[in-house]
Design an enzyme around this catalytic site. Structure first.
Site, PDB file in Angstrom:
ATOM      1  N   ALA A  61      -6.050  -0.391  11.091  1.00 21.63           N
ATOM      2  CA  ALA A  61      -5.330  -1.658  10.891  1.00 21.63           C
ATOM      3  C   ALA A  61      -4.290  -1.481   9.799  1.00 21.63           C
ATOM      4  CB  ALA A  61      -6.315  -2.751  10.496  1.00 21.63           C
ATOM      5  N   ASN A  89      -6.752   0.182  -2.834  1.00 24.93           N
ATOM      6  CA  ASN A  89      -7.758   0.678  -1.870  1.00 24.93           C
ATOM      7  C   ASN A  89      -7.484   2.122  -1.452  1.00 24.93           C
ATOM      8  OD1 ASN A  89      -5.488  -0.094  -0.351  1.00 24.93           O
ATOM      9  ND2 ASN A  89      -6.699  -0.618   1.453  1.00 24.93           N
ATOM     10  N   ASP A  99       2.406  -6.449   2.417  1.00 29.28           N
ATOM     11  CA  ASP A  99       1.226  -5.775   2.959  1.00 29.28           C
ATOM     12  C   ASP A  99       1.636  -4.591   3.828  1.00 29.28           C
ATOM     13  OD1 ASP A  99      -1.438  -5.181   3.177  1.00 29.28           O
ATOM     14  OD2 ASP A  99      -1.857  -6.650   4.736  1.00 29.28           O
ATOM     15  N   LYS A 124      -8.321  -6.947  -7.453  1.00 30.51           N
ATOM     16  CA  LYS A 124      -8.324  -7.191  -6.004  1.00 30.51           C
ATOM     17  C   LYS A 124      -9.748  -7.348  -5.497  1.00 30.51           C
ATOM     18  CE  LYS A 124      -6.557  -7.507  -1.846  1.00 30.51           C
ATOM     19  NZ  LYS A 124      -5.713  -6.667  -1.036  1.00 30.51           N
ATOM     20  N   HIS A 161       0.863  -1.187   0.000  1.00 33.57           N
ATOM     21  CA  HIS A 161       0.000   0.000   0.000  1.00 33.57           C
ATOM     22  C   HIS A 161       0.897   1.234   0.000  1.00 33.57           C
ATOM     23  CE1 HIS A 161      -3.627  -2.379   1.010  1.00 33.57           C
ATOM     24  NE2 HIS A 161      -2.739  -3.153   1.614  1.00 33.57           N
ATOM     25  N   LEU A 162       0.809   2.022  -1.083  1.00 30.59           N
ATOM     26  CA  LEU A 162       1.655   3.226  -1.169  1.00 30.59           C
ATOM     27  C   LEU A 162       0.858   4.494  -0.896  1.00 30.59           C
ATOM     28  CD1 LEU A 162       3.899   2.273  -4.216  1.00 30.59           C
ATOM     29  CD2 LEU A 162       4.419   2.064  -1.773  1.00 30.59           C
TER      30      LEU A 162
HETATM   31  O1  DOR Z   1      -3.921  -4.292   7.996  1.00 31.95           O
HETATM   32  C1  DOR Z   1      -4.290  -4.020   6.863  1.00 31.95           C
HETATM   33  N1  DOR Z   1      -4.165  -2.765   6.374  1.00 31.95           N
HETATM   34  N2  DOR Z   1      -4.841  -4.977   6.120  1.00 31.95           N
HETATM   35  C2  DOR Z   1      -5.395  -4.690   4.925  1.00 31.95           C
HETATM   36  O2  DOR Z   1      -5.890  -5.586   4.314  1.00 31.95           O
HETATM   37  C3  DOR Z   1      -5.437  -3.296   4.418  1.00 31.95           C
HETATM   38  C4  DOR Z   1      -4.377  -2.490   5.000  1.00 31.95           C
HETATM   39  C5  DOR Z   1      -4.573  -0.994   4.787  1.00 31.95           C
HETATM   40  O3  DOR Z   1      -4.849  -0.584   3.660  1.00 31.95           O
HETATM   41  O4  DOR Z   1      -4.394  -0.245   5.729  1.00 31.95           O
HETATM   42 ZN    ZN Z   2      -3.083  -5.114   1.982  1.00 28.30          ZN
END
Ligand code: DOR
Ligand code: ZN
Length: 337
Positions: free
Chosen positions: A258, A41, A244, A99, A15-16
């Protein structure tokens, strides 16, 4: 073994983000990885060729202004109602994977998929186009420690219904998931993160609440971790690395977001895990070869050096508290010029 040199690794799940932060996170990842499979996302989500192009250009510009080259591999998000044409639009924009986020399963997944039958047409199109389906495999209605296991029947259904679809179960966290991946055909593989290989729920909750270790799927038990380490160090091409790495601002983390920021230390953590398992000779397969093979890519030409040396993870990196801040790690890594 105190030092080793391997083919430059890839990160097949990162995730950037967007806006402030993107430049630092992208540059950090480029300092370690030859290719980055970038997650969709963001807000608004990546669901069209236009959005995909704009985002890829922003990431590429950030990487160009950093000292290291790295190739961006695009993904798009499957959302109900997008239709086959929108999927093909993303394919033409160069996406290598779609995804699948179950609705409500994680950060920015409210617009995800409530049930795979809702996106049957989109999944058939992904299969026909030969793209990979990357799945966040958790059922958000199940108890938090059982969400991954509860999603396995949904994946059974998808794998059965789309016989040529290539699937990656993302960020494995449990014995049940390892067993399922081993049972499924060769077109189904899995990523494993450094944090799920190195830590357990006790790091998150055991002594004091350490929100830096909070991610989805949540870290699980020692037994689960052992199964993940066995899978990652087995040499099976079905298991490969995806960090991740998911940076959140300190304010967002304090509010319970999270995600663990791991790009700056994932390779060092992995070297420690593989070393402890007596499997340093299998590290290159896991981080640099198996994922490339699954995605149909040649290994990178660059090299990475790892050597045994103690260091303490800083409290803040790129404006974010990294995973395991304040802990001592025993391996270092450096991309060779
Ligand atoms: O812990 C997570 N953070 N799990 C994910 O699937 C998404 C990610 C986030 O984009 O922050
Ligand atoms: Zn992820």
């Amino acid at each position: 073994m105190d030092r080793l040199e391997i083919t430059l690794p890839d990160d097949f799940h990162v995730h950037l983000r967007q806006g402030p932060g993107l430049a630092a996170y992208a540059s950090r990842s480029a300092s370690r990885f030859g290719r980055l499979l970038v997650m969709p996302n963001v807000v608004p989500p990546l669901v069209s060729s236009r959005a995909l192009d704009d985002y890829r250009k922003a990431v590429e510009a950030a990487i160009r202004s950093s000292p290291n080259a790295s190739t961006v591999l695009s993904t798009f998000k499957l959302i109900p109602g997008m239709g086959a044409d929108a999927v093909m639009d993303c394919v033409r924009a160069g996406a290598v994977a779609a995804k699948y986020y179950p609705a409500g399963a994680t950060t920015n997944a409210q617009d995800g998929v409530p049930d795979p039958t809702v996106i049957a047409e989109e999944l058939a199109t992904v299969e026909r186009a030969g793209l990979v389906l990357c799945v966040h495999a958790e059922d958000p209605a199940a108890p938090v420690m059982e969400r991954e296991e509860a999603f396995i029947p949904v994946l059974d259904g998808i794998i059965g219904r789309y016989p040529r679809l290539r699937v990656v179960m993302e960020h494995l966290s449990s014995v049940a998931a390892v067993d399922a991946v081993l049972r499924w055909p060769g077109r189904v593989a899995a990523t494993i993160t450094a944090h799920h290989l190195a830590f357990t729920v006790d790091d998150l909750l055991g002594e004091r609440l350490s929100v830096g270790f909070f991610c989805k799927p949540v870290l699980k038990t020692a037994r689960d971790r052992e199964a993940l380490v066995s899978a990652a160090t087995s040499g099976s091409p079905k298991f490969f690395f995806g960090s991740d790495s998911a940076p959140h601002s300190p304010a967002a983390k304090a509010a319970g977001a999270a995600g663990c920021y791991t790009s700056p230390l994932a390779l060092e953590l992995l070297a420690g895990v593989f070393d402890e398992a007596g499997a340093l000779d299998r590290l290159e397969g896991f981080v640099s070869l198996a994922g490339a093979g699954f995605y149909g890519l040649s290994p990178n030409e660059g090299r990475l050096r790892l050597w045994r040396s103690d260091w303490t993870v800083p409290a803040l990196l790129d404006g974010v508290e990294p995973l395991a801040a304040g802990r001592m790690l025993v391996w270092m890594a450096e991309r060779l010029p």
